[in-house]
Design a protein around this motif. Sequence first.
Motif, mmCIF file in Angstrom:
data_model
loop_
_atom_site.group_PDB
_atom_site.id
_atom_site.type_symbol
_atom_site.label_atom_id
_atom_site.label_comp_id
_atom_site.label_asym_id
_atom_site.label_seq_id
_atom_site.Cartn_x
_atom_site.Cartn_y
_atom_site.Cartn_z
ATOM 1 N N UNK A 61 0.839 -1.207 0.000
ATOM 2 C CA UNK A 61 0.000 0.000 0.000
ATOM 3 C C UNK A 61 0.872 1.255 0.000
ATOM 4 N N UNK A 62 1.952 1.235 0.770
ATOM 5 C CA UNK A 62 2.861 2.381 0.807
ATOM 6 C C UNK A 62 3.519 2.609 -0.547
ATOM 7 N N UNK A 63 3.940 1.536 -1.202
ATOM 8 C CA UNK A 63 4.552 1.668 -2.527
ATOM 9 C C UNK A 63 3.549 2.228 -3.537
ATOM 10 N N UNK A 64 2.301 1.758 -3.469
ATOM 11 C CA UNK A 64 1.270 2.275 -4.382
ATOM 12 C C UNK A 64 1.015 3.756 -4.117
ATOM 13 N N UNK A 65 0.965 4.113 -2.843
ATOM 14 C CA UNK A 65 0.741 5.517 -2.484
ATOM 15 C C UNK A 65 1.893 6.388 -2.979
ATOM 16 N N UNK A 66 3.115 5.900 -2.828
ATOM 17 C CA UNK A 66 4.269 6.646 -3.323
ATOM 18 C C UNK A 66 4.213 6.800 -4.836
ATOM 19 N N UNK A 67 3.767 5.748 -5.522
ATOM 20 C CA UNK A 67 3.635 5.822 -6.976
ATOM 21 C C UNK A 67 2.607 6.864 -7.393
ATOM 22 N N UNK A 68 1.456 6.882 -6.690
ATOM 23 C CA UNK A 68 0.431 7.880 -7.012
ATOM 24 C C UNK A 68 0.935 9.284 -6.717
ATOM 25 N N UNK A 69 1.631 9.437 -5.597
ATOM 26 C CA UNK A 69 2.160 10.759 -5.249
ATOM 27 C C UNK A 69 3.184 11.211 -6.289
ATOM 28 N N UNK A 70 4.042 10.299 -6.723
ATOM 29 C CA UNK A 70 5.048 10.638 -7.728
ATOM 30 C C UNK A 70 4.357 11.045 -9.037
ATOM 31 N N UNK A 71 3.315 10.315 -9.408
ATOM 32 C CA UNK A 71 2.566 10.639 -10.632
ATOM 33 C C UNK A 71 1.928 12.025 -10.512
ATOM 34 N N UNK A 72 1.325 12.307 -9.370
ATOM 35 C CA UNK A 72 0.705 13.630 -9.173
ATOM 36 C C UNK A 72 1.759 14.732 -9.227
ATOM 37 N N UNK A 73 2.912 14.487 -8.641
ATOM 38 C CA UNK A 73 3.977 15.482 -8.656
ATOM 39 C C UNK A 73 4.435 15.746 -10.092
ATOM 40 N N UNK A 74 4.549 14.684 -10.869
ATOM 41 C CA UNK A 74 4.945 14.859 -12.268
ATOM 42 C C UNK A 74 3.896 15.665 -13.026
ATOM 43 N N UNK A 75 2.622 15.414 -12.734
ATOM 44 C CA UNK A 75 1.565 16.189 -13.389
ATOM 45 C C UNK A 75 1.633 17.658 -12.984
ATOM 46 N N UNK A 76 1.893 17.909 -11.707
ATOM 47 C CA UNK A 76 2.008 19.294 -11.240
ATOM 48 C C UNK A 76 3.172 19.990 -11.946
#
Length: 140
Positions: A48-63
Amino acid sequence: QEMEIHQSQLRLFREHMLTCIRDLATVQQELAMLRTGSAQRLNELQQALEESNGRQRHCWEEVQWLHARVASHTELLRDRETQSTLWEQRMSRLEGQLGGEHLSQLVKELEARVAVDATAREAQRALAEERFEYLERHTQ
């Protein structure tokens, strides 16, 4: 009689030992189940932590992508404003030189083009605003 008492005590001792051994086996089995459950839960939490980090990284890239787009559009807007100012200066100069109906028609056409550009800029700004709001809602 002492022998009977001694045998009775030994039988009670054996029964007690067997009960302790059974209880110990049960406790060992429960401990093994708890360890297995804990390991599974730890794996689930890590995933779950790895998935959350992946989503956060994706959002950061979008920002970051959106910031780059906004900067690009801001620069484009400045360029167009400069171009608009230059057009106004050229039109003033032409009005002074030419005058008349033909120039009025050209001015109307240019004003229409500028209005279309302004509408397009506003649509792009609104789209960027929507994306920022979407990212803000999903990163909180």
